[in-house]
Write an enzyme that holds these catalytic residues in place. Structure first.
Site, PDB file in Angstrom:
ATOM      1  N   TYR A  43      23.665   4.681  17.417  1.00  0.00           N
ATOM      2  CA  TYR A  43      24.797   5.035  18.274  1.00  0.00           C
ATOM      3  C   TYR A  43      24.948   6.540  18.318  1.00  0.00           C
ATOM      4  O   TYR A  43      24.887   7.211  17.281  1.00  0.00           O
ATOM      5  CB  TYR A  43      26.076   4.422  17.709  1.00  0.00           C
ATOM      6  CG  TYR A  43      27.340   4.733  18.471  1.00  0.00           C
ATOM      7  CD1 TYR A  43      27.508   4.298  19.778  1.00  0.00           C
ATOM      8  CD2 TYR A  43      28.385   5.432  17.867  1.00  0.00           C
ATOM      9  CE1 TYR A  43      28.681   4.563  20.475  1.00  0.00           C
ATOM     10  CE2 TYR A  43      29.555   5.700  18.555  1.00  0.00           C
ATOM     11  CZ  TYR A  43      29.709   5.254  19.863  1.00  0.00           C
ATOM     12  OH  TYR A  43      30.863   5.509  20.548  1.00  0.00           O
ATOM     13  N   ASP A  58      37.391  15.728  19.785  1.00  0.00           N
ATOM     14  CA  ASP A  58      36.967  14.797  20.825  1.00  0.00           C
ATOM     15  C   ASP A  58      38.119  14.564  21.800  1.00  0.00           C
ATOM     16  O   ASP A  58      38.839  13.571  21.713  1.00  0.00           O
ATOM     17  CB  ASP A  58      36.530  13.480  20.183  1.00  0.00           C
ATOM     18  CG  ASP A  58      36.044  12.454  21.188  1.00  0.00           C
ATOM     19  OD1 ASP A  58      35.565  12.864  22.253  1.00  0.00           O
ATOM     20  OD2 ASP A  58      36.150  11.241  20.894  1.00  0.00           O
ATOM     21  N   ASP A  85      27.968   6.791  23.918  1.00  0.00           N
ATOM     22  CA  ASP A  85      29.348   6.917  24.384  1.00  0.00           C
ATOM     23  C   ASP A  85      29.383   7.873  25.574  1.00  0.00           C
ATOM     24  O   ASP A  85      29.042   9.049  25.449  1.00  0.00           O
ATOM     25  CB  ASP A  85      30.173   7.473  23.217  1.00  0.00           C
ATOM     26  CG  ASP A  85      31.630   7.694  23.537  1.00  0.00           C
ATOM     27  OD1 ASP A  85      32.060   7.429  24.670  1.00  0.00           O
ATOM     28  OD2 ASP A  85      32.353   8.162  22.627  1.00  0.00           O
ATOM     29  N   ASP A  87      32.268   8.342  27.343  1.00  0.00           N
ATOM     30  CA  ASP A  87      33.690   8.612  27.572  1.00  0.00           C
ATOM     31  C   ASP A  87      34.181   7.869  28.818  1.00  0.00           C
ATOM     32  O   ASP A  87      34.052   6.667  28.896  1.00  0.00           O
ATOM     33  CB  ASP A  87      33.945  10.113  27.677  1.00  0.00           C
ATOM     34  CG  ASP A  87      33.789  10.836  26.337  1.00  0.00           C
ATOM     35  OD1 ASP A  87      33.790  10.156  25.297  1.00  0.00           O
ATOM     36  OD2 ASP A  87      33.649  12.060  26.339  1.00  0.00           O
ATOM     37  N   HIS A 109      28.526   2.937  26.807  1.00  0.00           N
ATOM     38  CA  HIS A 109      29.865   2.352  26.975  1.00  0.00           C
ATOM     39  C   HIS A 109      30.784   3.403  27.578  1.00  0.00           C
ATOM     40  O   HIS A 109      30.679   4.592  27.296  1.00  0.00           O
ATOM     41  CB  HIS A 109      30.425   1.784  25.666  1.00  0.00           C
ATOM     42  CG  HIS A 109      30.880   2.780  24.648  1.00  0.00           C
ATOM     43  ND1 HIS A 109      32.067   3.484  24.751  1.00  0.00           N
ATOM     44  CD2 HIS A 109      30.322   3.191  23.489  1.00  0.00           C
ATOM     45  CE1 HIS A 109      32.216   4.266  23.701  1.00  0.00           C
ATOM     46  NE2 HIS A 109      31.159   4.123  22.921  1.00  0.00           N
ATOM     47  N   GLU A 111      35.077   3.963  28.875  1.00  0.00           N
ATOM     48  CA  GLU A 111      36.396   3.490  28.459  1.00  0.00           C
ATOM     49  C   GLU A 111      37.425   3.600  29.560  1.00  0.00           C
ATOM     50  O   GLU A 111      37.212   4.263  30.577  1.00  0.00           O
ATOM     51  CB  GLU A 111      36.848   4.258  27.221  1.00  0.00           C
ATOM     52  CG  GLU A 111      37.003   5.744  27.442  1.00  0.00           C
ATOM     53  CD  GLU A 111      36.891   6.527  26.140  1.00  0.00           C
ATOM     54  OE1 GLU A 111      37.861   7.231  25.808  1.00  0.00           O
ATOM     55  OE2 GLU A 111      35.847   6.447  25.470  1.00  0.00           O
ATOM     56  N   CYS A 119      40.684  10.276  20.722  1.00  0.00           N
ATOM     57  CA  CYS A 119      40.058   9.312  19.817  1.00  0.00           C
ATOM     58  C   CYS A 119      40.778   7.985  19.947  1.00  0.00           C
ATOM     59  O   CYS A 119      42.015   7.936  20.016  1.00  0.00           O
ATOM     60  CB  CYS A 119      40.137   9.835  18.383  1.00  0.00           C
ATOM     61  SG  CYS A 119      39.726   8.597  17.132  1.00  0.00           S
ATOM     62  N   ARG A 154      34.629  -0.412  27.323  1.00  0.00           N
ATOM     63  CA  ARG A 154      35.557  -0.308  26.188  1.00  0.00           C
ATOM     64  C   ARG A 154      36.992  -0.339  26.701  1.00  0.00           C
ATOM     65  O   ARG A 154      37.327   0.339  27.668  1.00  0.00           O
ATOM     66  CB  ARG A 154      35.298   1.000  25.449  1.00  0.00           C
ATOM     67  CG  ARG A 154      36.376   1.362  24.429  1.00  0.00           C
ATOM     68  CD  ARG A 154      36.010   2.608  23.668  1.00  0.00           C
ATOM     69  NE  ARG A 154      37.178   3.439  23.390  1.00  0.00           N
ATOM     70  CZ  ARG A 154      37.157   4.567  22.701  1.00  0.00           C
ATOM     71  NH1 ARG A 154      36.003   5.014  22.219  1.00  0.00           N
ATOM     72  NH2 ARG A 154      38.247   5.265  22.506  1.00  0.00           N
ATOM     73  N   GLU A 184      38.534  -1.820  21.192  1.00  0.00           N
ATOM     74  CA  GLU A 184      38.897  -0.689  20.342  1.00  0.00           C
ATOM     75  C   GLU A 184      40.230  -0.890  19.621  1.00  0.00           C
ATOM     76  O   GLU A 184      41.205  -1.399  20.191  1.00  0.00           O
ATOM     77  CB  GLU A 184      38.968   0.585  21.194  1.00  0.00           C
ATOM     78  CG  GLU A 184      39.335   1.849  20.426  1.00  0.00           C
ATOM     79  CD  GLU A 184      38.260   2.310  19.447  1.00  0.00           C
ATOM     80  OE1 GLU A 184      37.850   1.498  18.587  1.00  0.00           O
ATOM     81  OE2 GLU A 184      37.853   3.481  19.531  1.00  0.00           O
ATOM     82  N   ASN A 206      34.636  -1.823  16.298  1.00  0.00           N
ATOM     83  CA  ASN A 206      34.421  -0.446  15.849  1.00  0.00           C
ATOM     84  C   ASN A 206      35.099  -0.230  14.502  1.00  0.00           C
ATOM     85  O   ASN A 206      36.331  -0.224  14.425  1.00  0.00           O
ATOM     86  CB  ASN A 206      34.984   0.515  16.898  1.00  0.00           C
ATOM     87  CG  ASN A 206      34.759   1.974  16.528  1.00  0.00           C
ATOM     88  OD1 ASN A 206      33.906   2.288  15.689  1.00  0.00           O
ATOM     89  ND2 ASN A 206      35.511   2.868  17.143  1.00  0.00           N
TER      90      ASN A 206
END
Length: 279
Positions: A43, A58, A85, A87, A109, A111, A119, A154, A184, A206
């Protein structure tokens, strides 16, 4: 006979291990160590790119170009499939999927937060409407290079809207073409059971440290129907703590003698790299 695509490798790993443990690797060397430890999938975390490649939090400030650099380096060195990721898709999920797939990535993924994301385990997250996330998912799916490439959606909705609403969002994302779901910041095994009972694609848990989700075992999560368990930054957190200890010791004592025992040896480094030095 051609080798399987990265997406096929990811799906094969998922079929071989229940649940599939996916570990974070912030660079190619970390990926080699993870491979040596026996992991079947890797990942690349958006937080990992922000924190370790740029030294920032982040909060949505990294770009596709930033992630591509690290993803390409890992994919070129280690044959394990990589989940990345992306985002919120950087306003162009089609391009993000196409460019990461071209770099050798197996899965991405994205989101349902607003672009100035946080985060997933922090308070104050803001989500886009379900319809906007459906558009993101549809765009990402349209960029897939082949049917095996994985687009994972996500949802961060459990913290803001509750688990039933998060499940409803996940179902809508699957209907839009998402191959898998990243649930998540769930807090209980009952939450995970509710998700996996209602969502008919593989679901990821996660287990980031210092977050909202307890440190469940693979056996517990398997019983809850979870297909994938993610440890996004475990090794890099440990490496950072060890690095600070070594830096501090050298600065304090004027020598590394007291901490050499905590270091990887040159011989072990070469073993990991597959390098035989000249004699």
């Amino acid at each position: 006979m051609s080798s399987p695509s990265p997406g096929k490798k990811f799906r094969d790993a998922l079929a071989a291990e229940h649940p599939l443990q996916i570990t974070g690797a912030i660079n190619a060397y970390a990926a080699l160590l993870a491979q040596r430890a026996g992991f079947r999938a890797l990942y690349l975390s958006g937080a990992g790119v922000a924190n370790h490649s740029h030294g920032i939090a982040d909060t949505g400030d990294t770009t596709l170009a930033d992630v591509l650099i690290d993803a390409h380096r890992i994919a070129q060195r280690v044959p394990l499939p990589i989940l990345v990721d992306i985002d919120t898709g950087w306003d162009d999920p089609v391009r993000a999927v196409r460019e990461l797939a071209a770099a050798g990535v197996a899965a991405v993924h994205l989101e349902d937060q607003v672009p100035a994301k946080l985060c997933g385990h922090l308070p104050g997250k803001q989500l886009v409407p379900t319809a906007e996330m459906i558009a993101r998912v549809s765009a990402a799916v349209s960029g897939k290079p082949d049917s095996d490439f994985v687009v994972m959606a996500r949802t961060d909705a459990a913290a803001n809207e509750g688990v039933p609403a998060a499940i409803a969002r996940a179902q809508a994302y699957v209907a839009a073409g998402a191959d898998m779901i990243f649930a998540e910041a769930l807090r209980t095994l009952e939450d995970f059971r509710a998700f996996t009972a209602a969502v008919k694609v593989p679901v990821l848990a996660n287990l980031t440290e210092f977050g909202q989700t307890p440190y469940f075992t693979v056996d517990e999560l398997r019983a809850a129907g979870i297909a994938m368990v993610l440890y996004p930054l475990s090794a890099s957190r440990a490496a950072a703590a060890a690095s600070l200890e070594v830096y501090s010791a050298i600065r304090k004592h004027g020598t590394q003698r007291g901490v050499v025992g905590q270091m990887q040896t040159r011989a072990d480094l070469y073993t990991t790299l597959g390098y035989t030095p000249p004699k």
